[in-house]
Write an enzyme that holds these catalytic residues in place. Sequence first.
Site, PDB file in Angstrom:
ATOM      1  N   ARG A  37       0.815  -1.248   0.013  1.00  0.00           N
ATOM      2  CA  ARG A  37      -0.071  -0.214  -0.063  1.00  0.00           C
ATOM      3  C   ARG A  37       0.812   1.266  -0.191  1.00  0.00           C
ATOM      4  O   ARG A  37       0.314   2.327   0.633  1.00  0.00           O
ATOM      5  CB  ARG A  37      -0.962   0.152   1.185  1.00  0.00           C
ATOM      6  N   ARG A  41      -3.222   6.185  -0.516  1.00  0.00           N
ATOM      7  CA  ARG A  41      -3.837   7.112   0.432  1.00  0.00           C
ATOM      8  C   ARG A  41      -2.817   7.971   1.467  1.00  0.00           C
ATOM      9  O   ARG A  41      -3.288   8.723   1.953  1.00  0.00           O
ATOM     10  CB  ARG A  41      -4.874   6.470   1.258  1.00  0.00           C
ATOM     11  N   ARG A  50      -5.547  12.269  -7.771  1.00  0.00           N
ATOM     12  CA  ARG A  50      -6.762  11.690  -7.933  1.00  0.00           C
ATOM     13  C   ARG A  50      -7.891  12.385  -7.973  1.00  0.00           C
ATOM     14  O   ARG A  50      -9.007  12.507  -8.765  1.00  0.00           O
ATOM     15  CB  ARG A  50      -6.739  10.310  -6.859  1.00  0.00           C
ATOM     16  N   ASP A  86      -6.592  -2.687  -7.784  1.00  0.00           N
ATOM     17  CA  ASP A  86      -7.513  -3.179  -6.894  1.00  0.00           C
ATOM     18  C   ASP A  86      -7.790  -4.889  -7.084  1.00  0.00           C
ATOM     19  O   ASP A  86      -7.872  -5.212  -8.092  1.00  0.00           O
ATOM     20  CB  ASP A  86      -8.729  -2.589  -6.520  1.00  0.00           C
ATOM     21  N   TYR A 161     -15.362 -11.417  -0.400  1.00  0.00           N
ATOM     22  CA  TYR A 161     -16.158 -10.174  -0.714  1.00  0.00           C
ATOM     23  C   TYR A 161     -17.407 -10.259  -1.617  1.00  0.00           C
ATOM     24  O   TYR A 161     -18.440  -9.841  -1.478  1.00  0.00           O
ATOM     25  CB  TYR A 161     -15.009  -9.233  -1.598  1.00  0.00           C
TER      26      TYR A 161
END
Length: 351
Positions: A37, A41, A50, A86, A161
Amino acid sequence: MPLAPAHPLVDGRTSSAPVVLAARGEKQATPPIWFMRQAGRSLPEYHQVRGTTGMLQACLTPELAAEITLQPVWRHDVDAAVFYSDIVIPPLVAGLDVEIVSGRGPVFAKPVRTATDVAALPALDSLDFTPIREAIAIITAELGSTPLIGFGGAPYTLASYLIEGGPSKDQARARALMKADPATFRALLSWCADATAQFMRAQVEAGASVVQLFDSWAGSLSRTDWATHVAPHSAAIFSALDDLEVPRIHFGLGMRDMLDLIPDLGAHTVGIDWRTPLDEAAAVLGDRAGVQGNIDPAVLGAGWDAIRNNVNDVVARGRTARSHIVNLGHGVTPDTNPALLTRIVEHVHAL
């Protein structure tokens, strides 16, 4: 089909990169480092570029995905880039309705919970990953000798998921389906494995020099259930990459009891979460695989002295393994100070 002559592993750009060699199981004098990661973010430049673009849309916009992938390399001088994407991109490309909900994660409009639901899933004859290939072409042209790591979601995590409809604390519905209807569970994991294999293969063919398979929710299963119901499908993904001869990393959370089984999947390196000391993991794996990890992500909020001590301990324990890639024991948290990540990279490179 072998890799193309212009692939970074073939033309020599990344074939001797420390991350590539370590991922293959060759010990490096100074262990290479990257962060799960690292793209995204935690970086202010990520939020700036973004803007209001949705995450999945950003993943499928080649120029944007490329810039976000490169940002942590430019900022931190890490030894590898990891592709900004993702694990739900394959089902999205296949035609399923999924979105990333802020503060929650991937949410599917229609959960998949019955044999009828599984039978209704789109066919996976040949998924079109053109935007992925275009993004990677941009990235690898910029990276030069720095390798790009491609990735995908392990079948159980992706299936969880789909079954739950979104994130879950305990994957209760997924585990219930596994027990109640093993045939349907197996069919769903086979679909997920096929989708992810195509996704990862597209990344490698386009220029990724290493791949990592994430099984974030494997720790919700017992050793026996994982080995019986899940491992064959994860192995199928790695098998689909055999002819490409790309080094393969497997990372899972809470898999301490399954470590000895992971090399059998076809993984050359095993990612270790923060709970298991690397020397203990190395003792289990022996010469069968290298290790990756496993700085505790929580220590990133504890100040430099605590960070340095944790990093030094991780590197010392990693020296007992066949090979070692320094990383976190999970992903970079959103509130991480990017300057600390840069300082960790500098510290490891100076060891």
